[in-house]
Design an enzyme around this catalytic site. Structure first.
Site, PDB file in Angstrom:
ATOM      1  CB  VAL A   1       7.929  31.143  26.539  1.00  0.00           C
ATOM      2  CG1 VAL A   1       8.896  31.857  25.613  1.00  0.00           C
ATOM      3  CG2 VAL A   1       8.602  29.921  27.158  1.00  0.00           C
ATOM      4  CB  ALA A   2       7.098  36.924  27.094  1.00  0.00           C
TER       5      ALA A   2
ATOM      6  CB  SER B   1      10.049  39.554  26.092  1.00  0.00           C
ATOM      7  OG  SER B   1      11.183  39.586  26.928  1.00  0.00           O
TER       8      SER B   1
ATOM      9  CG  ASP C   1      16.558  38.574  33.741  1.00  0.00           C
ATOM     10  OD1 ASP C   1      15.911  39.597  34.016  1.00  0.00           O
ATOM     11  OD2 ASP C   1      16.113  37.661  33.028  1.00  0.00           O
TER      12      ASP C   1
ATOM     13  CG  HIS D   1      14.770  40.303  28.731  1.00  0.00           C
ATOM     14  ND1 HIS D   1      15.978  40.516  29.349  1.00  0.00           N
ATOM     15  CD2 HIS D   1      13.948  39.822  29.687  1.00  0.00           C
ATOM     16  CE1 HIS D   1      15.890  40.165  30.624  1.00  0.00           C
ATOM     17  NE2 HIS D   1      14.668  39.739  30.856  1.00  0.00           N
TER      18      HIS D   1
ATOM     19  CG  HIS E   1      13.344  42.001  34.710  1.00  0.00           C
ATOM     20  ND1 HIS E   1      13.285  41.303  33.518  1.00  0.00           N
ATOM     21  CD2 HIS E   1      13.028  43.282  34.415  1.00  0.00           C
ATOM     22  CE1 HIS E   1      12.946  42.141  32.549  1.00  0.00           C
ATOM     23  NE2 HIS E   1      12.776  43.352  33.065  1.00  0.00           N
TER      24      HIS E   1
ATOM     25  CD  GLU F   1      10.568  38.042  36.237  1.00  0.00           C
ATOM     26  OE1 GLU F   1      10.077  37.086  35.650  1.00  0.00           O
ATOM     27  OE2 GLU F   1      11.296  38.881  35.676  1.00  0.00           O
TER      28      GLU F   1
END
Ligand SMILES: [Zn+2]
Length: 276
Positions: free
Chosen positions: A183-184, A189, A198, A191, A249, A246
């Site tokens: 978990v960043a 992150s 995503d 995001h 993403h 990924e």
């Protein structure tokens, strides 16, 4: 055979056995790490409750608050005299966020809602909607599974991960570091910028490398630059991006940059260096 020789053989055998054990242990840790690293990218809405072990009700409440906070961000920022911060980042579509570059402390994400209530930076909300619609019109089944995340939301995911690790037997003093692999750490992150999304294929919802072979990803990889998006973490580039491959993403950078990155064949990190 003398005694000394026997001891040497036994020692060599033992050393080989220990080396083999260490290799197997290392390999299984690496696999668990890769899986979790992929999993952390899928932690919005529908999967939220499951991932953080909360009830659906609690998850919905957190989700609602997240949307409210984000929607009030601009109003609050202007009221608190922070209009200059909005102005500062208005044209910075190429902000780099990765494990070595945190989201700037004074960054403000200004968001719009896209389908299923996901939040995304308002500068790319329309482009994302168009891309999803056109992907669908081409006969595919794209589904958004993560978009904007607040710092608090990322923090919550991170703290919950630590709690779950400790509950599963990890030493409390080791848990933060191990949690950070999947978990960043809040602040790192992409995001949190609101410029990342995503997208998965309804026919194959696993966040793993096979996602690249779905019709949705084939279409998105071929067409995303027309809408200003790039595949942010391409295959074989994790040394540079800090993130595993990924194939779900996508990062918004604007059409001209997306086209340039695509033509260069470089990662976003490398492309930015060519601009310096
Ligand atoms: Zn992502």
């Amino acid at each position: 055979m003398d005694k000394k020789k026997k001891i040497q053989i036994v020692l060599a055998g033992a050393a080989g056995f220990v080396a083999m054990l260490l290799f197997l242990l290392g390999f299984s840790f690496y696999q668990a790490w890769s899986n979790e690293k992929a999993l952390y990218e899928s932690t919005d809405s529908a999967l939220f409750a499951q991932l953080v072990g909360e009830s659906d009700e609690k998850a919905a409440e957190i989700s609602r608050k997240r949307i409210e906070d984000a929607e009030n961000a601009e109003k609050q920022a202007i009221e608190s005299g922070m209009a200059h911060r909005i102005e500062k980042y208005k044209d910075q579509l190429l902000l780099l966020v990765n494990p070595w570059n945190e989201v700037p402390e004074d960054y403000i994400a200004l968001l719009n809602t896209v389908e299923d209530g996901y939040l995304i930076d308002r500068r790319c909300a329309q482009a994302l909607t168009d891309m999803i619609n056109d992907c669908r019109a081409a006969g595919n089944l794209p589904v958004i599974c993560s978009a904007y995340r607040t710092h608090e939301y990322q923090e919550e995911l991170y703290q919950n991960k630590i709690k779950r690790l400790v509950a599963a037997g990890t030493a409390p003093w080791n848990a933060p570091e191990i949690a950070a692999r999947s978990v960043a750490i809040p602040g790192t992150s992409e995001h949190q910028l609101g410029l990342a999304v995503d997208i998965i294929d309804e026919n194959y919802v696993n966040l793993d490398q096979y996602q690249q072979y779905t019709n949705v990803q084939k279409w998105l990889m071929a067409n995303c630059s027309d809408y200003g998006f790039i595949l942010r973490y391409p295959n074989g580039s994790s040394e540079i991006t800090g993130i595993i491959f990924e194939p779900w993403h996508y990062r918004y950078v604007g059409v001209s940059t997306a086209k340039a990155v695509e033509a260069s064949g470089l990662t976003f990190e490398e492309y930015l260096k060519t601009l310096e």
